[in-house]
Design a protein around this motif. Sequence first.
Motif, PDB file in Angstrom:
ATOM      1  N   ASP A 126       0.811  -1.221   0.000  1.00 32.81           N
ATOM      2  CA  ASP A 126       0.000   0.000   0.000  1.00 32.81           C
ATOM      3  C   ASP A 126       0.840   1.265   0.000  1.00 32.81           C
ATOM      4  O   ASP A 126       0.426   2.299  -0.536  1.00 32.81           O
ATOM      5  CB  ASP A 126      -0.931   0.005   1.212  1.00 32.81           C
ATOM      6  CG  ASP A 126      -2.031  -1.041   1.110  1.00 32.81           C
ATOM      7  OD1 ASP A 126      -2.286  -1.507  -0.021  1.00 32.81           O
ATOM      8  OD2 ASP A 126      -2.621  -1.393   2.156  1.00 32.81           O
ATOM      9  N   LYS A 127       2.025   1.196   0.599  1.00 34.43           N
ATOM     10  CA  LYS A 127       2.852   2.407   0.690  1.00 34.43           C
ATOM     11  C   LYS A 127       3.351   2.865  -0.672  1.00 34.43           C
ATOM     12  O   LYS A 127       3.793   4.008  -0.819  1.00 34.43           O
ATOM     13  CB  LYS A 127       4.033   2.172   1.619  1.00 34.43           C
ATOM     14  CG  LYS A 127       5.029   1.116   1.139  1.00 34.43           C
ATOM     15  CD  LYS A 127       6.146   0.909   2.156  1.00 34.43           C
ATOM     16  CE  LYS A 127       7.138  -0.143   1.720  1.00 34.43           C
ATOM     17  NZ  LYS A 127       8.217  -0.345   2.716  1.00 34.43           N
ATOM     18  N   ALA A 128       3.290   1.978  -1.694  1.00 36.46           N
ATOM     19  CA  ALA A 128       3.755   2.347  -3.031  1.00 36.46           C
ATOM     20  C   ALA A 128       2.614   2.776  -3.955  1.00 36.46           C
ATOM     21  O   ALA A 128       2.870   3.196  -5.090  1.00 36.46           O
ATOM     22  CB  ALA A 128       4.502   1.177  -3.674  1.00 36.46           C
ATOM     23  N   LYS A 129       1.385   2.716  -3.477  1.00 35.62           N
ATOM     24  CA  LYS A 129       0.254   3.089  -4.315  1.00 35.62           C
ATOM     25  C   LYS A 129       0.353   4.540  -4.749  1.00 35.62           C
ATOM     26  O   LYS A 129       0.690   5.425  -3.952  1.00 35.62           O
ATOM     27  CB  LYS A 129      -1.060   2.870  -3.568  1.00 35.62           C
ATOM     28  CG  LYS A 129      -2.289   3.147  -4.413  1.00 35.62           C
ATOM     29  CD  LYS A 129      -3.574   2.875  -3.638  1.00 35.62           C
ATOM     30  CE  LYS A 129      -4.794   3.172  -4.511  1.00 35.62           C
ATOM     31  NZ  LYS A 129      -6.060   2.939  -3.769  1.00 35.62           N
ATOM     32  N   ASP A 130       0.081   4.776  -6.035  1.00 39.60           N
ATOM     33  CA  ASP A 130       0.115   6.104  -6.660  1.00 39.60           C
ATOM     34  C   ASP A 130       1.531   6.649  -6.841  1.00 39.60           C
ATOM     35  O   ASP A 130       1.703   7.740  -7.388  1.00 39.60           O
ATOM     36  CB  ASP A 130      -0.716   7.125  -5.881  1.00 39.60           C
ATOM     37  CG  ASP A 130      -2.209   6.833  -5.958  1.00 39.60           C
ATOM     38  OD1 ASP A 130      -2.646   6.338  -7.016  1.00 39.60           O
ATOM     39  OD2 ASP A 130      -2.921   7.092  -4.980  1.00 39.60           O
ATOM     40  N   LYS A 131       2.547   5.927  -6.388  1.00 36.90           N
ATOM     41  CA  LYS A 131       3.924   6.363  -6.620  1.00 36.90           C
ATOM     42  C   LYS A 131       4.467   5.809  -7.934  1.00 36.90           C
ATOM     43  O   LYS A 131       5.385   6.376  -8.519  1.00 36.90           O
ATOM     44  CB  LYS A 131       4.814   5.933  -5.456  1.00 36.90           C
ATOM     45  CG  LYS A 131       4.473   6.664  -4.159  1.00 36.90           C
ATOM     46  CD  LYS A 131       5.392   6.247  -3.016  1.00 36.90           C
ATOM     47  CE  LYS A 131       5.035   7.020  -1.748  1.00 36.90           C
ATOM     48  NZ  LYS A 131       5.885   6.619  -0.591  1.00 36.90           N
ATOM     49  N   TRP A 132       3.887   4.707  -8.391  1.00 42.93           N
ATOM     50  CA  TRP A 132       4.273   4.116  -9.670  1.00 42.93           C
ATOM     51  C   TRP A 132       3.375   4.620 -10.791  1.00 42.93           C
ATOM     52  O   TRP A 132       2.222   4.965 -10.578  1.00 42.93           O
ATOM     53  CB  TRP A 132       4.160   2.594  -9.617  1.00 42.93           C
ATOM     54  CG  TRP A 132       5.238   1.880  -8.860  1.00 42.93           C
ATOM     55  CD1 TRP A 132       5.194   1.454  -7.562  1.00 42.93           C
ATOM     56  CD2 TRP A 132       6.524   1.502  -9.356  1.00 42.93           C
ATOM     57  NE1 TRP A 132       6.365   0.830  -7.220  1.00 42.93           N
ATOM     58  CE2 TRP A 132       7.201   0.839  -8.301  1.00 42.93           C
ATOM     59  CE3 TRP A 132       7.175   1.646 -10.588  1.00 42.93           C
ATOM     60  CZ2 TRP A 132       8.489   0.318  -8.439  1.00 42.93           C
ATOM     61  CZ3 TRP A 132       8.454   1.131 -10.728  1.00 42.93           C
ATOM     62  CH2 TRP A 132       9.101   0.480  -9.677  1.00 42.93           C
TER      63      TRP A 132
END
Length: 440
Positions: A299-305
């Motif tokens: 979840d911590k990488a959501k919207d960062k990729w």
Amino acid sequence: MRNPRTTRRAVAAVAAAVLGTSLLAGCASDDDSGNGSSSGDTDGKTVITVGLFGTFGFQEAGLYKEYEKLNPKVKIQQTVIERNENYYPQLLTRLGSNSGLADIQAVEVANIAEVVQTQSEKFVDLGKAEGVSKDDYFDWKWQQATTKDGKTIGLGTDVGPMALCYRKDHFEAAGLPTEREEVAKLWEGDWGKYIEAGKKFKADGPEGVAWVDSAGGVYNAVISSSAERYYDEQGELIYKDNDAVKEAWDTAAEAATEGLTDKKQQFTQPWDKAMNNGTFATISCPPWMLGYIQDKGGDKAKDKWDVAQAPRPGNWGGAFLGVPEASKNKEEAIKFAAWLTAPTQQAKLFAERGSFPSTPAAYETPEVADAKHEFFSNAPIGQIFSTAAQGVPTQVIGPKDQVIQENIVNTGLLQVDQKGVSPDKAWESAVKTVDNALDE
């Protein structure tokens, strides 16, 4: 070609990403109990057996039940061996003895050339099946399963068109554009531009973050965009002198020697951990890779990729369904294989499970054309991968492509990436290992 360490669990994972659901598990282990062709009845029904590896998603997407509803006198039974490296040798053994075969058998793209060249007489010509049209498929996909005299032994289930996934937060920190169209322009048409962008990232990017996950990943991406790789159209080995292989090797080796990689071997625990920790900014992405990134990134990488077009269109992955001549329910199996791989069903499978269609007609359906990926900044993955797939060259696939590529990556480039061996010495080592493997 898909790394042999992976299985079709990756396809299940990308489906979860598309749908925003939890990660889906594979549907069987390496135990293949119950596999084999059957002519018996269940409640008076004809049983069609399907032999697969990994997770294709047909059953999970409800396609078997749909077909059984359309054909009340038919029942589908599926058996799965989780890993292709266990499935494929068994398939060859059973083809050799004409026994123990399912009515429909899957073949991985890495193995299709060998099957076409050495086992074509053991399969039905599906190009002549009712309802099957060559025009429904990409020419390059159709040709991969077709003999020189025009017999088509398998129908494509999916393809792996290449894109590049990138971390927007890391790009912003390095002063690089973050909008996917502008990102794609950084390297449009040239993998060398991708390396140059990486050098800028190294100079200006955040500390502790590499440009790309691995030299092997770079190699896989570059070579996947080439028409000729390890064999020529006459079936002769050319990998030692092929300019396309040299370009892929040199590009990957430069990424390693310039310090642009995170020095991780793909599909290992350290690679998974790096993905979770966000310690690299880009990675080559066929559709099946998206779910893997989401699963490992969390979840911590959501919207960062996000997802952008690759420098050149390429293909990494895909499979086929064939009907053995030894099938005891041959006619019904042919009908089912044709239905299962038709554009309508491929679009449904993508919507439910994430397998990207090998039939361009499916790209016009809402399931594909309107597909977006919430985890990857709502990227229009249907459009991105459709565009990539339509630019893939007709690739020459040889019988030992997988052996050659695995040794180039895991023997040669891994030495450059992790041990600092010079590219020239690593290439010599890779060639020696490949030649030894081919002589076995």
